[in-house]
Design an enzyme around this catalytic site. Structure first.
Site, PDB file in Angstrom:
ATOM      1  N   HIS A   1      42.372  41.457  40.875  1.00 54.73           N
ATOM      2  CA  HIS A   1      43.131  40.427  40.141  1.00 54.73           C
ATOM      3  C   HIS A   1      43.716  39.393  41.112  1.00 54.73           C
ATOM      4  O   HIS A   1      44.838  38.935  40.958  1.00 54.73           O
ATOM      5  CB  HIS A   1      44.229  41.068  39.274  1.00 54.73           C
ATOM      6  CG  HIS A   1      43.659  41.785  38.089  1.00 54.73           C
ATOM      7  ND1 HIS A   1      43.268  41.135  36.951  1.00 54.73           N
ATOM      8  CD2 HIS A   1      43.359  43.092  37.899  1.00 54.73           C
ATOM      9  CE1 HIS A   1      42.771  42.017  36.086  1.00 54.73           C
ATOM     10  NE2 HIS A   1      42.803  43.213  36.641  1.00 54.73           N
TER      11      HIS A   1
ATOM     12  N   ASP B   1      41.221  37.036  42.616  1.00 54.90           N
ATOM     13  CA  ASP B   1      40.289  35.889  42.726  1.00 54.90           C
ATOM     14  C   ASP B   1      40.798  34.671  41.963  1.00 54.90           C
ATOM     15  O   ASP B   1      40.750  33.551  42.476  1.00 54.90           O
ATOM     16  CB  ASP B   1      38.849  36.273  42.311  1.00 54.90           C
ATOM     17  CG  ASP B   1      38.691  36.784  40.895  1.00 54.90           C
ATOM     18  OD1 ASP B   1      39.706  37.046  40.224  1.00 54.90           O
ATOM     19  OD2 ASP B   1      37.523  36.923  40.446  1.00 54.90           O
TER      20      ASP B   1
ATOM     21  N   ALA C   1      31.616  49.045  32.280  1.00 54.28           N
ATOM     22  CA  ALA C   1      32.230  50.010  33.196  1.00 54.28           C
ATOM     23  C   ALA C   1      33.022  49.325  34.303  1.00 54.28           C
ATOM     24  O   ALA C   1      33.588  49.985  35.161  1.00 54.28           O
ATOM     25  CB  ALA C   1      31.137  50.895  33.807  1.00 54.28           C
TER      26      ALA C   1
ATOM     27  N   LEU D   1      31.541  47.187  36.428  1.00 51.83           N
ATOM     28  CA  LEU D   1      30.624  46.995  37.557  1.00 51.83           C
ATOM     29  C   LEU D   1      29.875  45.659  37.447  1.00 51.83           C
ATOM     30  O   LEU D   1      28.845  45.444  38.067  1.00 51.83           O
ATOM     31  CB  LEU D   1      29.634  48.169  37.650  1.00 51.83           C
ATOM     32  CG  LEU D   1      30.290  49.527  37.930  1.00 51.83           C
ATOM     33  CD1 LEU D   1      29.261  50.650  37.907  1.00 51.83           C
ATOM     34  CD2 LEU D   1      31.029  49.522  39.267  1.00 51.83           C
TER      35      LEU D   1
ATOM     36  N   SER E   1      28.229  43.972  34.930  1.00 50.37           N
ATOM     37  CA  SER E   1      26.918  43.767  34.308  1.00 50.37           C
ATOM     38  C   SER E   1      26.795  42.318  33.827  1.00 50.37           C
ATOM     39  O   SER E   1      25.717  41.730  33.894  1.00 50.37           O
ATOM     40  CB  SER E   1      26.707  44.748  33.154  1.00 50.37           C
ATOM     41  OG  SER E   1      27.726  44.607  32.204  1.00 50.37           O
ATOM     42  N   SER E   2      27.893  41.719  33.372  1.00 50.44           N
ATOM     43  CA  SER E   2      27.831  40.331  32.882  1.00 50.44           C
ATOM     44  C   SER E   2      27.509  39.364  34.006  1.00 50.44           C
ATOM     45  O   SER E   2      26.722  38.435  33.828  1.00 50.44           O
ATOM     46  CB  SER E   2      29.162  39.869  32.295  1.00 50.44           C
ATOM     47  OG  SER E   2      29.566  40.711  31.306  1.00 50.44           O
TER      48      SER E   2
ATOM     49  N   GLU F   1      30.723  32.154  31.426  1.00 49.10           N
ATOM     50  CA  GLU F   1      31.692  33.152  30.927  1.00 49.10           C
ATOM     51  C   GLU F   1      32.956  32.478  30.433  1.00 49.10           C
ATOM     52  O   GLU F   1      33.511  32.833  29.401  1.00 49.10           O
ATOM     53  CB  GLU F   1      32.062  34.154  32.032  1.00 49.10           C
ATOM     54  CG  GLU F   1      30.958  35.103  32.345  1.00 49.10           C
ATOM     55  CD  GLU F   1      31.435  36.550  32.529  1.00 49.10           C
ATOM     56  OE1 GLU F   1      32.474  36.939  31.972  1.00 49.10           O
ATOM     57  OE2 GLU F   1      30.727  37.280  33.227  1.00 49.10           O
TER      58      GLU F   1
ATOM     59  N   ASP G   1      33.007  38.217  40.924  1.00 49.07           N
ATOM     60  CA  ASP G   1      31.849  39.017  40.514  1.00 49.07           C
ATOM     61  C   ASP G   1      30.557  38.233  40.716  1.00 49.07           C
ATOM     62  O   ASP G   1      29.554  38.757  41.202  1.00 49.07           O
ATOM     63  CB  ASP G   1      31.962  39.416  39.040  1.00 49.07           C
ATOM     64  CG  ASP G   1      33.286  40.077  38.734  1.00 49.07           C
ATOM     65  OD1 ASP G   1      33.972  40.497  39.686  1.00 49.07           O
ATOM     66  OD2 ASP G   1      33.640  40.164  37.545  1.00 49.07           O
TER      67      ASP G   1
HETATM   68  C1  GLA Z   1      37.007  41.032  36.402  1.00 48.31           C
HETATM   69  C2  GLA Z   1      36.840  39.519  36.564  1.00 48.31           C
HETATM   70  C3  GLA Z   1      36.973  39.107  38.038  1.00 48.31           C
HETATM   71  C4  GLA Z   1      38.236  39.679  38.646  1.00 48.31           C
HETATM   72  C5  GLA Z   1      38.383  41.170  38.345  1.00 48.31           C
HETATM   73  C6  GLA Z   1      39.702  41.726  38.775  1.00 48.31           C
HETATM   74  O1  GLA Z   1      35.948  41.695  37.017  1.00 48.31           O
HETATM   75  O2  GLA Z   1      35.589  39.109  36.077  1.00 48.31           O
HETATM   76  O3  GLA Z   1      36.911  37.716  38.151  1.00 48.31           O
HETATM   77  O4  GLA Z   1      39.346  38.948  38.235  1.00 48.31           O
HETATM   78  O5  GLA Z   1      38.231  41.457  36.962  1.00 48.31           O
HETATM   79  O6  GLA Z   1      39.829  41.698  40.154  1.00 48.31           O
END
Ligand code: GLA
Length: 395
Positions: free
Chosen positions: A39, A41, A135, A137, A139-140, A172, A184
């Site tokens: 949390h 980024d 999960a 990880l 996927s999106s 997104e 991500d």
């Molecule tokens: C999700 C969001 C990321 C990031 C994380 C938390 O994966 O897509 O941008 O904020 O939560 O670190």
């Protein structure tokens, strides 16, 4: 057949069934696990994710002859019944939102590439993946980056990893409705095999950090899935923005602990806790990077413990069973490695970065947890993979 070959075969078969033709090219983009910097980024801070050897594959080919001028067609093999998950849209008309999330990832990517001043050519794609869905990880992100890469390469645009990441993020944000940050998508687009990716989320500068060969990265899936992830996520992001505004800084990255403590009295206590997590978490990224490179498991244990507690107590994104599992694994590992909640939270996974020979300790902790658990937890060790790339098939 190995994992990737099976996935390619599935994408190829789906393409044949959907379009009655052969795909001409294949593209891949991986999921990711974040090792530290949670949390952070969307607060312009530093993060340290690594890509995993689970991915989305896109099979791509030219449009049907009769629609050559206009249509983009997609089939998503993991969504809906066989071949029911199909979408097509006109590339000449304005692109509007579709009915469900996967369509919006595709439409959003094509639209975002247009916003960067490029034109996606008519094409047909089939998408198949093996990143566990929901999960934590990413996927999106794997889905979005794989589609972005396919569009870019098929249209001869050669977009660099940062732009692929940004268009997948825009999709997104604007089409799917999740105010996610850039971590991500950058991990999926720019990761380096056997490394974690130190990323400055303000400048998008990256530095691959080698992962010491004595370490293994294990993802422990709690099996807990929550639907409110998006709304709770967007709320956390809004809270961080309010806290930054309170201190008159552009983002919480620009706040230091001393200034936070001085201003605490006049700040809403919830916003104070959110800001304290972000400021502390950014400071934890560097020591974890050093510990990863050196294989310093005692340091990983210490810093990842702090990180978990901060996510649970200050950022409020954990749940009681997840805390219990984290406690059991941390206790079993001792100084042999660290464990913490990874990803957005509200369910999902823990990540353990631990000595290779500590797998037995993790398995025992899971067994103990599973005795009383409503949903059993499972563990999987991933190899740090490289980022999105075209797949070169022999012949
Ligand atoms: C999700 C969001 C990321 C990031 C994380 C938390 O994966 O897509 O941008 O904020 O939560 O670190």
């Amino acid at each position: 057949m190995d994992r990737r070959a099976r996935l390619i075969a599935r994408a190829r078969q789906g393409y044949r069934l959907a379009y009655g033709a052969e795909p001409t090219r294949f593209f891949a983009a991986p999921g990711r696990v974040n090792l530290i910097g949670e949390h952070v980024d969307y607060n312009d801070g530093y993060v340290l994710p690594c890509a995993i050897d689970r991915e989305t594959i896109v099979a791509a080919g030219p449009p049907a002859p009769e629609t050559r001028e206009r249509l983009f067609e997609a089939v998503a093999l993991d969504m809906g019944e066989m071949l029911s998950a199909r979408d097509s849209f006109d590339l000449v008309a304005p692109i509007r939102r579709g009915e469900n999330a996967w369509e919006n990832h595709v439409r959003g990517v094509v639209q975002a590439i247009g916003r960067y001043g490029h034109r996606v050519r008519p094409m047909r794609i089939a998408i198949a993946g093996d990143v566990p869905i929901g999960a934590g990880l990413s996927s999106s992100a794997a889905f979005g980056v794989a589609v972005a890469l396919a569009c870019s390469e098929f249209s001869g645009l050669g977009l660099p990893p940062e732009i692929l990441a940004k268009v997948a993020q825009l999709a997104e944000n604007d089409f799917v409705g999740c105010a996610c940050g850039i971590m991500d998508q950058m991990a999926s687009a720019a990761a380096v095999a056997d490394h974690a990716l130190l990323l400055d989320c303000r400048t998008l500068q990256t530095l691959p950090i080698p992962i010491h060969e004595g370490l293994a990265i294990t993802v422990i899936d709690t099996g807990i899935r929550r639907n409110l992830t998006e709304s709770a996520f967007n709320q956390r992001r809004a809270e961080c923005e309010l806290a930054a505004a309170h201190f008159g800084v552009k983002a919480l990255r620009d706040l230091d602990l001393a200034t936070l403590e001085e201003g605490a009295a006049s700040l809403d206590p919830v916003l104070y806790r959110r800001a304290r997590h972000v400021v502390g978490e950014i400071a934890r990224v560097e020591p974890v990077g050093v510990a990863l490179a050196q294989g310093n498991t005692a340091l990983l244990a210490e810093v990842m413990r702090e990180a978990h507690l901060s996510l649970a107590q200050d950022f409020d994104v954990s749940l009681p069973p997840i805390d219990r599992l984290a406690d059991l694994v941390a206790e079993a590992l001792g100084e042999a490695g660290g464990v913490r909640l990874t990803g957005a939270g509200f369910g999902g996974c823990l990540v353990a970065v631990a000595a290779r020979d500590a797998g037995g300790a993790i398995a025992e902790a899971l067994e103990r947890y599973n005795i009383g658990a409503d949903i059993p937890a499972t563990a999987e060790t991933y190899r740090p993979a490289s980022g999105a790339a075209p797949i070169l098939l022999p012949g």
